[in-house]
Design an enzyme around this catalytic site. Structure first.
Site, PDB file in Angstrom:
ATOM      1  N   ASP A 236       0.807  -1.506   0.036  1.00 54.10           N
ATOM      2  CA  ASP A 236       0.371   0.398   0.155  1.00 54.10           C
ATOM      3  C   ASP A 236       0.797   1.398  -0.126  1.00 54.10           C
ATOM      4  O   ASP A 236       2.122   1.482   0.025  1.00 54.10           O
ATOM      5  CB  ASP A 236      -0.824   0.028   1.172  1.00 54.10           C
ATOM      6  CG  ASP A 236      -2.037   0.743   0.922  1.00 54.10           C
ATOM      7  OD1 ASP A 236      -2.183   1.343   0.268  1.00 54.10           O
ATOM      8  OD2 ASP A 236      -2.737   1.116   2.141  1.00 54.10           O
TER       9      ASP A 236
ATOM     10  N   HIS B 239       2.247   3.561  -9.141  1.00 56.28           N
ATOM     11  CA  HIS B 239       2.413   1.964  -9.121  1.00 56.28           C
ATOM     12  C   HIS B 239       3.385   1.192 -10.216  1.00 56.28           C
ATOM     13  O   HIS B 239       4.200   0.029  -9.927  1.00 56.28           O
ATOM     14  CB  HIS B 239       0.901   1.976  -9.732  1.00 56.28           C
ATOM     15  CG  HIS B 239      -0.213   1.733  -8.924  1.00 56.28           C
ATOM     16  ND1 HIS B 239      -0.304   1.451  -8.034  1.00 56.28           N
ATOM     17  CD2 HIS B 239      -1.337   2.867  -9.191  1.00 56.28           C
ATOM     18  CE1 HIS B 239      -1.268   2.039  -7.544  1.00 56.28           C
ATOM     19  NE2 HIS B 239      -1.893   2.254  -8.906  1.00 56.28           N
TER      20      HIS B 239
ATOM     21  N   LEU C 120      10.988 -20.541  -4.560  1.00 54.34           N
ATOM     22  CA  LEU C 120      10.212 -19.225  -4.380  1.00 54.34           C
ATOM     23  C   LEU C 120       8.711 -19.474  -5.222  1.00 54.34           C
ATOM     24  O   LEU C 120       8.538 -20.029  -6.006  1.00 54.34           O
ATOM     25  CB  LEU C 120      11.071 -18.758  -4.284  1.00 54.34           C
ATOM     26  CG  LEU C 120       9.797 -17.167  -3.812  1.00 54.34           C
ATOM     27  CD1 LEU C 120       9.098 -16.886  -2.626  1.00 54.34           C
ATOM     28  CD2 LEU C 120       9.949 -16.006  -4.491  1.00 54.34           C
TER      29      LEU C 120
HETATM   30  C1  FPP Z   1      -1.676  -0.234  -2.980  1.00 55.72           C
HETATM   31  O1  FPP Z   1      -1.775   1.390  -2.972  1.00 55.72           O
HETATM   32  C2  FPP Z   1      -1.188  -0.277  -4.419  1.00 55.72           C
HETATM   33  C3  FPP Z   1      -2.402  -1.205  -5.129  1.00 55.72           C
HETATM   34  C4  FPP Z   1      -3.652  -1.583  -5.378  1.00 55.72           C
HETATM   35  C5  FPP Z   1      -1.446  -1.791  -6.405  1.00 55.72           C
HETATM   36  C6  FPP Z   1      -0.282  -2.758  -5.968  1.00 55.72           C
HETATM   37  C7  FPP Z   1       0.380  -2.672  -6.719  1.00 55.72           C
HETATM   38  C8  FPP Z   1       1.727  -2.591  -7.250  1.00 55.72           C
HETATM   39  C9  FPP Z   1       2.951  -2.412  -6.833  1.00 55.72           C
HETATM   40  C10 FPP Z   1       2.394  -3.048  -8.791  1.00 55.72           C
HETATM   41  C11 FPP Z   1       2.921  -4.659  -8.933  1.00 55.72           C
HETATM   42  C12 FPP Z   1       1.784  -4.928  -9.561  1.00 55.72           C
HETATM   43  C13 FPP Z   1       1.443  -6.613 -10.478  1.00 55.72           C
HETATM   44  C14 FPP Z   1       0.805  -6.910 -10.894  1.00 55.72           C
HETATM   45  C15 FPP Z   1       2.344  -7.526 -10.093  1.00 55.72           C
HETATM   46  P1  FPP Z   1      -2.359   2.197  -3.318  1.00 55.72           P
HETATM   47  O2  FPP Z   1      -2.470   2.735  -4.490  1.00 55.72           O
HETATM   48  O3  FPP Z   1      -3.718   2.329  -2.891  1.00 55.72           O
HETATM   49  O4  FPP Z   1      -1.806   4.152  -2.738  1.00 55.72           O
HETATM   50  P2  FPP Z   1      -2.735   5.010  -1.632  1.00 55.72           P
HETATM   51  O5  FPP Z   1      -3.142   4.499  -0.579  1.00 55.72           O
HETATM   52  O6  FPP Z   1      -1.611   5.363  -1.168  1.00 55.72           O
HETATM   53  O7  FPP Z   1      -3.420   5.762  -2.469  1.00 55.72           O
END
Ligand code: FPP
Length: 248
Positions: free
Chosen positions: A22, A39, A133
Site C-alpha cells: 500500500d 505503481h 519460491l
Molecule cells: C495500493 O496502493 C497498491 C495497489 C492497489 C497496487 C499494487 C501494485 C503494485 C505494487 C504493482 C505490482 C503489480 C503487479 C501486477 C505484479 P494505493 O494505490 O492504494 O496507494 P494509496 O493508498 O497511497 O493511494
C-alpha cells in the site's frame, strides 16, 4: 546461498510472508506525479523484494496486486494496473523462471481480459515445477469472494454439512496447497485487513509500517522478519515457556 537475516535461525524464519503493497498513490502524490508513476515505482520495488525473499529463505510470498474493489478506481488507473501485470510477465518471466520461482495466481482470472488470462496461464504453466519460491499473485482477488466461491463449490458438490470443517474449507480456497501466512506485512500504516486472505490470516502475525510501498526496502524487510522471530505465537493457547513453568 541463503543470506539469512542476522540472528534469525531458519526455524524462526516465516515460511509464508504475505504483503499488502500500500501507499503507491501517496508516494506519487508527494512527488507531484500521477498515481500510475507510484505503481511503476512499486513494481520496481517488488523486483527487489522478490529477490530478497529468495535470499532470506522464505518459501512462499503472496502479494496483493489488485483487489476485487480496485475496479472502482478511475479507468486510467485500472487499465494501467492491467498493463503493469502484462509488462511484469513479459519482462520478468524469463528471469523468475531461471531463478526457480513458481508463479501462482489467486483471485478471479476469468473476469480479466482474455489476452491477460492467456499470459497469466502461460506463466503459471511454464513455472509450475519450480520450487525455490512460490509467488502467489493476488490479482482481482477478494477474501470474501474467495470464501463465497468455496461455499458455492462445496454446496454444488453435495458435500454433507457434517463433513465441512476447517481443513475441507481450506481445500476449496484459491490458496489450496499453500500454508497459511505466518507474517503479513502492510505498508503505509493503515490498520486494516482490506479483504486480504481473511480466512488464512486467522493466526498470522502482522508487521505494519508507515513506510510507503515503493520505499519498503530490504533492510526494513529484514527488520520485519526479525520482529516476527521475536514474537511468541500462541494460536489462542498459552506460551510454551509458561507451560514448562507450570509443569502442564
Ligand atoms: C495500493 O496502493 C497498491 C495497489 C492497489 C497496487 C499494487 C501494485 C503494485 C505494487 C504493482 C505490482 C503489480 C503487479 C501486477 C505484479 P494505493 O494505490 O492504494 O496507494 P494509496 O493508498 O497511497 O493511494
Amino acid at each position: 546461498m541463503t543470506d539469512l537475516p542476522a540472528n534469525i535461525p531458519p526455524e524462526k524464519t516465516p515460511r509464508h510472508v504475505a504483503m499488502i503493497m500500500d501507499g503507491n498513490g501517496r508516494w506519487a502524490l508527494q512527488r507531484g506525479l500521477p498515481r500510475l508513476a507510484g505503481h511503476k515505482a512499486g513494481t520496481e520495488n517488488l523486483r527487489r523484494i522478490i529477490r530478497a525473499t529468495v535470499e532470506f529463505g522464505v518459501k512462499y510470498l503472496t502479494i496483493y496486486a489488485f483487489s476485487t474493489e480496485n475496479w472502482g478506481r478511475p479507468a486510467e488507473e485500472v487499465n494501467g494496473l492491467m498493463l503493469i501485470l502484462q509488462n511484469v510477465i513479459d519482462r520478468e518471466l524469463k528471469e523468475l523462471h531461471a531463478e526457480g520461482v513458481q508463479l501462482r495466481h489467486i483471485g478471479r482470472l476469468e473476469r480479466l481480459d482474455p489476452a491477460v488470462q492467456k499470459k497469466v496461464l502461460r506463466a503459471i504453466d511454464l513455472t509450475k515445477n519450480n520450487q525455490r519460491l512460490i509467488l502467489n499473485v493476488a490479482f482481482n482477488y477478494g477474501g470474501r469472494d474467495e470464501i463465497v466461491n468455496a461455499i458455492q463449490r462445496i454446496v454444488k458438490e453435495g458435500i454433507p454439512a457434517d463433513e465441512v470443517n476447517d481443513e475441507l474449507v481450506s481445500r476449496y480456497l484459491f490458496t489450496v496447497g499453500v500454508p497459511d501466512p505466518d507474517l503479513i506485512v502492510r505498508t503505509s500504516g493503515e490498520l486494516r485487513i482490506s479483504n486480504f486472505l481473511i480466512w488464512q490470516a486467522a493466526y498470522s502475525e502482522w508487521y505494519v509500517t508507515p513506510t510507503l510501498w515503493p520505499d519498503f526496502d530490504k533492510e526494513e524487510y529484514r527488520r520485519a522478519l526479525q520482529t516476527y522471530a521475536n514474537r511468541d505465537r500462541r494460536y489462542g493457547k498459552v506460551s510454551s515457556g509458561e507451560l514448562q513453568g507450570s509443569n502442564a
